[in-house]
Motif scaffolding. Structure first.
Motif, mmCIF file in Angstrom:
data_model
loop_
_atom_site.group_PDB
_atom_site.id
_atom_site.type_symbol
_atom_site.label_atom_id
_atom_site.label_comp_id
_atom_site.label_asym_id
_atom_site.label_seq_id
_atom_site.Cartn_x
_atom_site.Cartn_y
_atom_site.Cartn_z
ATOM 1 N N ASP A 15 56.704 61.531 17.473
ATOM 2 C CA ASP A 15 55.623 61.602 18.343
ATOM 3 C C ASP A 15 54.734 60.291 18.711
ATOM 4 O O ASP A 15 54.387 60.121 19.703
ATOM 5 N N LYS A 16 54.800 59.598 17.753
ATOM 6 C CA LYS A 16 53.796 58.208 18.168
ATOM 7 C C LYS A 16 54.865 57.343 18.795
ATOM 8 O O LYS A 16 54.302 56.683 19.832
ATOM 9 N N ILE A 17 56.034 57.463 18.528
ATOM 10 C CA ILE A 17 57.036 56.603 19.315
ATOM 11 C C ILE A 17 57.286 57.033 20.835
ATOM 12 O O ILE A 17 56.897 56.311 21.759
ATOM 13 N N SER A 18 57.307 58.375 20.964
ATOM 14 C CA SER A 18 56.986 59.189 22.324
ATOM 15 C C SER A 18 55.726 58.521 23.216
ATOM 16 O O SER A 18 55.835 58.276 24.148
ATOM 17 N N GLU A 19 54.848 58.322 22.364
ATOM 18 C CA GLU A 19 53.464 58.146 22.867
ATOM 19 C C GLU A 19 53.528 57.014 23.546
ATOM 20 O O GLU A 19 52.994 56.582 24.443
ATOM 21 N N ILE A 20 54.150 55.918 22.905
ATOM 22 C CA ILE A 20 54.404 54.462 23.345
ATOM 23 C C ILE A 20 55.191 54.367 24.409
ATOM 24 O O ILE A 20 55.001 53.804 25.483
ATOM 25 N N LEU A 21 56.470 55.222 24.352
ATOM 26 C CA LEU A 21 57.417 55.369 25.516
ATOM 27 C C LEU A 21 56.748 55.784 26.635
ATOM 28 O O LEU A 21 57.139 55.356 27.896
ATOM 29 N N ALA A 22 55.739 56.657 26.593
ATOM 30 C CA ALA A 22 55.120 57.239 27.716
ATOM 31 C C ALA A 22 54.322 56.162 28.662
ATOM 32 O O ALA A 22 53.960 56.273 29.748
ATOM 33 N N ASN A 23 54.000 55.004 27.757
ATOM 34 C CA ASN A 23 53.296 53.967 28.360
ATOM 35 C C ASN A 23 54.454 52.890 29.086
ATOM 36 O O ASN A 23 53.751 51.733 29.097
ATOM 37 N N LYS A 24 55.348 53.046 29.233
ATOM 38 C CA LYS A 24 56.307 52.000 29.313
ATOM 39 C C LYS A 24 55.885 51.061 30.575
ATOM 40 O O LYS A 24 56.240 50.057 30.739
ATOM 41 N N GLU A 25 55.390 51.696 31.631
ATOM 42 C CA GLU A 25 55.104 51.134 32.872
ATOM 43 C C GLU A 25 54.243 49.903 32.600
ATOM 44 O O GLU A 25 53.914 48.656 33.285
ATOM 45 N N GLN A 56 60.729 45.909 22.408
ATOM 46 C CA GLN A 56 62.134 46.283 23.001
ATOM 47 C C GLN A 56 61.888 46.407 24.426
ATOM 48 O O GLN A 56 62.832 45.890 25.047
ATOM 49 N N LEU A 57 60.882 46.997 24.863
ATOM 50 C CA LEU A 57 60.829 47.356 26.216
ATOM 51 C C LEU A 57 60.544 46.091 27.038
ATOM 52 O O LEU A 57 61.015 45.874 28.103
ATOM 53 N N PHE A 58 59.908 45.319 26.170
ATOM 54 C CA PHE A 58 59.360 43.982 26.938
ATOM 55 C C PHE A 58 60.784 43.275 27.290
ATOM 56 O O PHE A 58 60.985 42.685 28.390
ATOM 57 N N ALA A 59 61.437 42.878 26.212
ATOM 58 C CA ALA A 59 62.878 42.402 26.275
ATOM 59 C C ALA A 59 63.767 42.972 27.496
ATOM 60 O O ALA A 59 64.374 42.327 28.282
ATOM 61 N N MET A 83 71.128 50.545 27.238
ATOM 62 C CA MET A 83 69.911 49.955 26.222
ATOM 63 C C MET A 83 68.704 50.874 26.450
ATOM 64 O O MET A 83 68.110 51.325 25.721
ATOM 65 N N ALA A 84 68.456 51.175 27.968
ATOM 66 C CA ALA A 84 67.308 51.838 28.223
ATOM 67 C C ALA A 84 67.459 53.489 27.724
ATOM 68 O O ALA A 84 66.536 53.854 27.188
ATOM 69 N N LYS A 85 68.417 53.818 27.754
ATOM 70 C CA LYS A 85 68.644 55.347 27.407
ATOM 71 C C LYS A 85 68.614 55.240 25.733
ATOM 72 O O LYS A 85 67.909 56.183 25.140
ATOM 73 N N GLU A 86 69.047 54.473 25.073
ATOM 74 C CA GLU A 86 68.634 54.152 23.485
ATOM 75 C C GLU A 86 67.426 54.009 23.211
ATOM 76 O O GLU A 86 67.182 54.370 22.097
ATOM 77 N N ILE A 87 66.822 53.183 24.113
ATOM 78 C CA ILE A 87 65.261 52.970 23.475
ATOM 79 C C ILE A 87 64.557 54.255 23.803
ATOM 80 O O ILE A 87 63.790 54.833 22.870
ATOM 81 N N MET A 88 64.818 55.105 24.684
ATOM 82 C CA MET A 88 64.135 56.463 25.271
ATOM 83 C C MET A 88 64.759 57.664 23.969
ATOM 84 O O MET A 88 64.075 58.457 23.855
ATOM 85 N N GLU A 89 65.961 57.434 23.310
ATOM 86 C CA GLU A 89 66.229 58.390 22.602
ATOM 87 C C GLU A 89 65.763 58.151 21.104
ATOM 88 O O GLU A 89 65.928 59.092 20.203
ATOM 89 N N GLN A 90 64.954 57.097 20.957
ATOM 90 C CA GLN A 90 64.509 56.836 19.562
ATOM 91 C C GLN A 90 63.495 57.860 18.783
ATOM 92 O O GLN A 90 63.650 58.103 17.686
ATOM 93 N N PRO A 91 62.600 58.594 19.623
ATOM 94 C CA PRO A 91 62.063 59.685 18.841
ATOM 95 C C PRO A 91 63.141 60.687 18.404
ATOM 96 O O PRO A 91 62.882 60.985 17.103
#
Ligand code: M6R
Length: 364
Positions: free
Chosen positions: A198-208, A337-340, A9-17
């Motif tokens: 790119d905008k999805i990547s921006e959100i993923l970069a803030n996953k912490e 998705q990240l929260f879940a 799931m983590a891999k697939e979330i990160m593959e979204q861009p």
């Protein structure tokens, strides 16, 4: 095979861009949407008086968003149905109807049966499918593939995002053929669509930041998601994601329905995730947040970067980049998705294979 991640799931979330880019890019050539293998002609599109969207689970939630998008861009009335309901309700269909089916696996029993039901009635069918050569793809008049690649985790993430991307492509394509948007709007929507990865990547970069929020709430007993219109459709997906993998009881409500019963469930400390990405509904959402806070709720608000005002009411705020409102669900889903994911991970759940669930539901 998990590419260094602990879960698919983590891999697939990160593959979204990448998945979204792979789905959109080949279909945009010289600033125009090109849907290569689609046999549907402009003349046929012009004859449609209604679109029925049929799907299950998360794909149904994509359908809920698609309703707003098609109605706004292409001005065609849309009905969205859960496939297991659609197939038994004898919907009114004729040659002025398009049945749009959405499925990652292309093998979901109810969705396939609904498709066949439509075909038996001689209705035109179009499907959005991830698995090439699957039953739904084979049985539809036309298919548009999502190029998400194989999705292993039971909880869908990248398939959902690519389904949404296809919905935008298709709705803009229809709108262009129908003349319901101007040439300027057409180009603007296309370039906004191209900015999604790119905008999805921006959100993923803030996953912490989301990981931190998850650490505050992973012990929650109940979580409520609220939103209006597109944000309500998003709430349904956010809630499903959370309950599916973390086993926390969660529900999604149209925010305006709170007063009609739901608000009685809010107690001291109940987490309410309020989605407020739509500008025209922002103030209404602020009122709903105040209502639940007055009953003791802890509010996590999600909106776009310009709406910092949310911090006046919400206990915690999450922001997504600016984008045309109709496309914001593509961004807003990512923090959910990240929260879940993080909540389930902190609870030690079997994230990729949650109890009682199968990746593809091939029985009724
Ligand atoms: O393969 P499909 O897209 O037809 O599957 C539909 C649902 O079973 C699926 O979206 C399910 O709700 C997911 N597990 C949600 O994460």
């Amino acid at each position: 095979e998990k590419g260094g991640y602990q879960h698919f799931m983590a891999k697939e979330i990160m593959e979204q861009p990448k998945a979204v880019r792979d789905t959109i890019s080949p279909r945009i050539q010289d600033g125009k949407i090109v849907l290569d293998k689609i046999t549907l002609t402009a003349e046929q599109i012009k004859r449609f008086k209604k679109i029925y969207i049929v799907a299950c689970g998360s794909a149904y939630h994509v359908g809920m968003i698609a309703k707003y998008v098609f109605e706004k861009f292409a001005r065609i009335p849309v009905e969205v149905d859960v496939a297991s309901e659609f197939r038994y309700r004898q919907p009114i269909m004729d040659d002025k109807v398009l049945v749009l089916v959405i499925s990652q696996s292309g093998e979901t029993a109810d969705t396939l049966a609904a498709l066949r039901e439509a075909k038996n009635l001689g209705v035109r069918t179009l499907s959005i499918v991830n698995v090439v050569g699957s039953s739904i793809a084979n049985d539809s008049d036309d298919v548009i593939y999502t190029w998400a690649g194989p999705e292993i985790a039971v909880a869908t993430t990248k398939a959902y995002s690519t389904q949404l991307a296809v919905v935008y492509l298709l709705a803009i394509y229809f709108a262009d053929k129908l003349g319901t948007i101007t040439a300027e709007e057409y180009s603007s929507y296309i370039s906004q669509l191209q900015s999604l990865p790119d905008k999805i990547s921006e959100i993923l970069a803030n996953k912490e930041q989301i990981q931190y929020l998850a650490s505050q709430f992973f012990n929650a007993k109940d979580v409520f998601f609220i939103g209006r219109n597109l944000d309500y459709a998003m709430s349904l997906e956010g809630s499903l994601k959370l309950k599916e993998i973390s086993y926390i009881h969660s529900e999604a409500y149209a925010a305006g329905e709170l007063k009609h019963g739901t608000i009685s469930l809010v107690e001291d400390g109940t987490l309410v995730i309020a989605l407020a990405t739509q500008d025209a509904l922002f103030d209404k959402m602020i009122s709903n947040m105040k209502e639940v806070k007055a009953r003791g709720a802890v509010v996590l608000g999600l909106t776009t970067k310009q709406n910092k005002k949310i911090e006046q009411v919400a206990d915690y705020a999450l922001y997504v980049p600016e984008l045309c409102e109709m496309m914001l669900p593509s961004l807003a889903v990512v923090p959910l998705q990240l929260f879940a994911y993080y909540v389930a991970s902190m609870k030690g759940c079997d994230i990729d294979k949650p109890r009682n669930l199968a990746k593809s539901v091939t029985v009724e």
